[in-house]
Motif scaffolding. Sequence first.
Motif, PDB file in Angstrom:
ATOM      1  N   GLU A   1      -9.449   8.513  -4.336  1.00  0.00           N
ATOM      2  CA  GLU A   1      -9.902   9.875  -4.826  1.00  0.00           C
ATOM      3  C   GLU A   1     -11.058   9.780  -5.572  1.00  0.00           C
ATOM      4  N   ARG A   2     -11.329   8.897  -6.347  1.00  0.00           N
ATOM      5  CA  ARG A   2     -12.879   8.459  -6.860  1.00  0.00           C
ATOM      6  C   ARG A   2     -13.976   8.508  -6.149  1.00  0.00           C
ATOM      7  N   PHE A   3     -13.696   7.563  -4.921  1.00  0.00           N
ATOM      8  CA  PHE A   3     -14.678   7.262  -3.869  1.00  0.00           C
ATOM      9  C   PHE A   3     -14.799   8.747  -3.213  1.00  0.00           C
ATOM     10  N   TRP A   4     -13.840   9.566  -2.841  1.00  0.00           N
ATOM     11  CA  TRP A   4     -14.037  10.766  -1.984  1.00  0.00           C
ATOM     12  C   TRP A   4     -15.020  11.601  -3.001  1.00  0.00           C
ATOM     13  N   SER A   5     -14.607  11.645  -4.342  1.00  0.00           N
ATOM     14  CA  SER A   5     -15.212  12.654  -5.092  1.00  0.00           C
ATOM     15  C   SER A   5     -16.799  12.352  -5.007  1.00  0.00           C
ATOM     16  N   HIS A   6     -17.052  11.093  -5.156  1.00  0.00           N
ATOM     17  CA  HIS A   6     -18.506  10.731  -5.194  1.00  0.00           C
ATOM     18  C   HIS A   6     -18.999  11.002  -3.824  1.00  0.00           C
ATOM     19  N   TYR A   7     -18.279  10.703  -2.713  1.00  0.00           N
ATOM     20  CA  TYR A   7     -18.986  11.067  -1.215  1.00  0.00           C
ATOM     21  C   TYR A   7     -18.911  12.368  -1.138  1.00  0.00           C
ATOM     22  N   GLU A   8     -18.380  13.121  -1.598  1.00  0.00           N
ATOM     23  CA  GLU A   8     -18.605  14.732  -1.372  1.00  0.00           C
ATOM     24  C   GLU A   8     -19.618  15.303  -2.415  1.00  0.00           C
ATOM     25  N   THR A   9     -20.255  14.581  -2.874  1.00  0.00           N
ATOM     26  CA  THR A   9     -21.344  15.120  -3.778  1.00  0.00           C
ATOM     27  C   THR A   9     -22.835  14.842  -2.983  1.00  0.00           C
ATOM     28  N   LEU A  10     -22.429  13.820  -2.111  1.00  0.00           N
ATOM     29  CA  LEU A  10     -23.748  13.463  -1.436  1.00  0.00           C
ATOM     30  C   LEU A  10     -24.321  14.459  -0.222  1.00  0.00           C
ATOM     31  N   ASP A  11     -25.622  14.615   0.086  1.00  0.00           N
ATOM     32  CA  ASP A  11     -25.845  15.302   0.984  1.00  0.00           C
ATOM     33  C   ASP A  11     -25.889  14.441   2.201  1.00  0.00           C
ATOM     34  N   GLU A  12     -26.342  15.166   3.470  1.00  0.00           N
ATOM     35  CA  GLU A  12     -26.058  14.474   4.698  1.00  0.00           C
ATOM     36  C   GLU A  12     -26.967  13.220   4.776  1.00  0.00           C
ATOM     37  N   GLN A  13     -28.270  13.066   4.595  1.00  0.00           N
ATOM     38  CA  GLN A  13     -28.967  11.750   4.446  1.00  0.00           C
ATOM     39  C   GLN A  13     -28.501  11.056   3.317  1.00  0.00           C
ATOM     40  N   GLU A  14     -27.804  11.174   2.396  1.00  0.00           N
ATOM     41  CA  GLU A  14     -27.302  10.213   1.353  1.00  0.00           C
ATOM     42  C   GLU A  14     -26.111   9.560   2.180  1.00  0.00           C
ATOM     43  N   ARG A  15     -25.274  10.333   2.822  1.00  0.00           N
ATOM     44  CA  ARG A  15     -24.121   9.763   3.655  1.00  0.00           C
ATOM     45  C   ARG A  15     -24.445   8.842   4.506  1.00  0.00           C
ATOM     46  N   ARG A  16     -25.511   9.039   5.354  1.00  0.00           N
ATOM     47  CA  ARG A  16     -26.206   8.322   6.451  1.00  0.00           C
ATOM     48  C   ARG A  16     -26.627   6.931   5.742  1.00  0.00           C
TER      49      ARG A  16
ATOM     50  N   ALA B   1       0.899  -1.291   0.100  1.00  0.00           N
ATOM     51  CA  ALA B   1       0.131  -0.042   0.064  1.00  0.00           C
ATOM     52  C   ALA B   1       0.870   1.298  -0.036  1.00  0.00           C
ATOM     53  N   MET B   2       1.870   1.021   0.646  1.00  0.00           N
ATOM     54  CA  MET B   2       2.884   2.466   0.624  1.00  0.00           C
ATOM     55  C   MET B   2       3.948   2.538  -0.509  1.00  0.00           C
ATOM     56  N   SER B   3       4.062   1.442  -1.201  1.00  0.00           N
ATOM     57  CA  SER B   3       4.837   1.465  -2.286  1.00  0.00           C
ATOM     58  C   SER B   3       4.644   2.305  -3.585  1.00  0.00           C
ATOM     59  N   ASP B   4       5.627   2.865  -4.453  1.00  0.00           N
ATOM     60  CA  ASP B   4       5.476   3.399  -5.421  1.00  0.00           C
ATOM     61  C   ASP B   4       4.717   2.561  -6.670  1.00  0.00           C
ATOM     62  N   ALA B   5       4.776   1.368  -6.319  1.00  0.00           N
ATOM     63  CA  ALA B   5       4.208   0.464  -7.499  1.00  0.00           C
ATOM     64  C   ALA B   5       2.524   0.434  -7.467  1.00  0.00           C
ATOM     65  N   TYR B   6       2.191   0.446  -6.176  1.00  0.00           N
ATOM     66  CA  TYR B   6       0.662   0.282  -5.887  1.00  0.00           C
ATOM     67  C   TYR B   6      -0.049   1.440  -5.402  1.00  0.00           C
ATOM     68  N   GLY B   7       0.705   2.449  -4.482  1.00  0.00           N
ATOM     69  CA  GLY B   7       0.235   3.175  -3.798  1.00  0.00           C
ATOM     70  C   GLY B   7      -0.588   4.252  -4.558  1.00  0.00           C
ATOM     71  N   GLY B   8       0.015   4.692  -5.962  1.00  0.00           N
ATOM     72  CA  GLY B   8      -0.673   5.339  -6.806  1.00  0.00           C
ATOM     73  C   GLY B   8      -2.163   5.089  -7.169  1.00  0.00           C
ATOM     74  N   GLU B   9      -2.131   3.595  -7.538  1.00  0.00           N
ATOM     75  CA  GLU B   9      -3.352   3.079  -7.856  1.00  0.00           C
ATOM     76  C   GLU B   9      -4.431   3.014  -6.770  1.00  0.00           C
ATOM     77  N   LEU B  10      -3.892   2.776  -5.384  1.00  0.00           N
ATOM     78  CA  LEU B  10      -4.908   3.053  -4.257  1.00  0.00           C
ATOM     79  C   LEU B  10      -5.373   4.343  -4.002  1.00  0.00           C
ATOM     80  N   GLY B  11      -4.354   5.099  -4.199  1.00  0.00           N
ATOM     81  CA  GLY B  11      -4.669   6.503  -3.937  1.00  0.00           C
ATOM     82  C   GLY B  11      -5.780   6.882  -5.117  1.00  0.00           C
ATOM     83  N   THR B  12      -5.689   6.720  -6.271  1.00  0.00           N
ATOM     84  CA  THR B  12      -6.794   7.108  -7.307  1.00  0.00           C
ATOM     85  C   THR B  12      -7.934   6.456  -6.946  1.00  0.00           C
ATOM     86  N   ALA B  13      -8.038   5.273  -6.644  1.00  0.00           N
ATOM     87  CA  ALA B  13      -9.272   4.592  -6.266  1.00  0.00           C
ATOM     88  C   ALA B  13      -9.815   5.389  -5.107  1.00  0.00           C
TER      89      ALA B  13
END
Length: 107
Positions: free
Chosen positions: A66-81, A52-64
């Motif tokens: 970031e995709r989740f976080w971008s989606h999560y930020e679009t949710l309102d409070e009820q959708e998050r719950r 998870a911390m390596s250059d070989a895989y860390g970037g891929e995990l970070g990208t995944a």
Amino acid sequence: MHESVYDVAGDDPRLAKLLRVTLTELAEGPRGPLREMAEAVLEGQQDLREAAMSDAYGGELGTAFERFWSHYETLDEQERRDLVTRTERQLDDLLDGPQSPADAARP
């Protein structure tokens, strides 16, 4: 499976099972760095934390993430719950088996 998975799980068998299931899904997914990492961890050849911390895989995990976080930020409070509730239920079903309808109706 590499022993580091159990260290990451903190000796929690439910979390270890979740990690194993997740790694298995990645290992059965499309070819790429995350599949390679998951296969190596499941075969006991790669430490999960190091991967998870390596250059070989860390970037891929970070990208995944970031995709989740971008989606999560679009949710309102009820959708998050609602997302948390559905996720907890899915995890319980995965780790403990599905509940009967009577159990699911209980608070």
